[in-house]
Design an enzyme around this catalytic site. Sequence first.
Site, PDB file in Angstrom:
ATOM      1  N   ASP A   1      -0.632   2.698   2.757  1.00 35.68           N
ATOM      2  CA  ASP A   1       0.018   3.756   3.523  1.00 35.68           C
ATOM      3  C   ASP A   1       1.325   3.254   4.130  1.00 35.68           C
ATOM      4  O   ASP A   1       2.332   3.982   4.164  1.00 35.68           O
ATOM      5  CB  ASP A   1      -0.919   4.250   4.621  1.00 35.68           C
ATOM      6  CG  ASP A   1      -2.299   4.591   4.079  1.00 35.68           C
ATOM      7  OD1 ASP A   1      -2.377   5.128   2.966  1.00 35.68           O
ATOM      8  OD2 ASP A   1      -3.293   4.283   4.768  1.00 35.68           O
TER       9      ASP A   1
ATOM     10  N   GLY B   1      -1.868  -4.374  -5.803  1.00 34.71           N
ATOM     11  CA  GLY B   1      -2.460  -5.390  -4.943  1.00 34.71           C
ATOM     12  C   GLY B   1      -1.551  -6.594  -4.782  1.00 34.71           C
ATOM     13  O   GLY B   1      -0.332  -6.471  -4.584  1.00 34.71           O
ATOM     14  N   ALA B   2      -2.133  -7.782  -4.923  1.00 37.98           N
ATOM     15  CA  ALA B   2      -1.369  -9.024  -4.751  1.00 37.98           C
ATOM     16  C   ALA B   2      -0.296  -9.208  -5.812  1.00 37.98           C
ATOM     17  O   ALA B   2       0.608 -10.035  -5.650  1.00 37.98           O
ATOM     18  CB  ALA B   2      -2.323 -10.217  -4.773  1.00 37.98           C
TER      19      ALA B   2
END
Length: 315
Positions: free
Chosen positions: A252, A222-223
């Site tokens: 993706d 994630g971040a």
Amino acid sequence: MILTVTPNPSLDRTYEVPGLARGAVLRAGTERIDPGGKGVNVSRAVAAAGHRTLAVLPLGGPAGAALAGLLGTEGIEVAGVPVAGQTRSNVSVVEPDGTLTKINAAGPELSPAESEALLEAVRSHSADAAWIACCGSLPRGLAPEWYAELVARAHRAGTRVALDTSGPSLTAALRARPDVVKPNAEELSQAVGRPLATVGDALKAAEELRSLGARAVLASLGADGQLLVDASGAHFATAPVTSVRSNVGAGDASLAGFLTVGGRGADALASAVAHGAAAVQLPGSLMPTPSDLVPSAVTVFASVPVDRPLTEPVP
């Protein structure tokens, strides 16, 4: 050429709303209709980067025809396998702060003949493929071992395979030794059966997936960035994101960025991070083009910061 396999594709509708209130009538500010499915998104990102790609996928009913048409307008070659069921449609609702609410339909149930036809389509179109990217959940009718069979057949033909799935289908496929698997933090935690609180926890989990058969693990955190673990060791990279507009398809896009730079080493990891950071700042599931990328903003660490806590730990 990168060939993608999406066993359960979709038409994706994305609405941007000022806020999400249960039971209320909402007015959408914008609406997008995009081709959907993880492998489809990889093909879209590969095409947006100027590379050749071919999408193998089951197509059924008017939604399937519309999906093929949308892919064609993006310059993506399509090898569609006709199926009796209707291609699914999904809905995403995005709030101003980037919060995403998504409703995914189940999709059609594939028969044994349709399952084999999908595998045969991959075989017949993979001669020129540098990579086969197998992505997403399996539809009803396909056993968890379906991806493992695809990986085994591809390896017998001498083609490398990247796999982005989760749950039993990931576990089963590890025995076939995919060349790279791409879990997010939640999928990585699920695969090893324990929580992840730090980058070091993610590193240990990725190493465990390698011990179970994956030749390389590209983990999206994630971040917090992305982690690559392969036979040469471990690499970690991050990139700043000024605002999150939609995270649909960001993983993706990352996989596409990784594969288009060879699918190996720190340079491929940096490309993955640059593509993912660009994707979350675009609307809907729009894939980044080269002009959207900021490679200079990516930081590849000399060593993995194992003590760094995850912004969103996985319980």
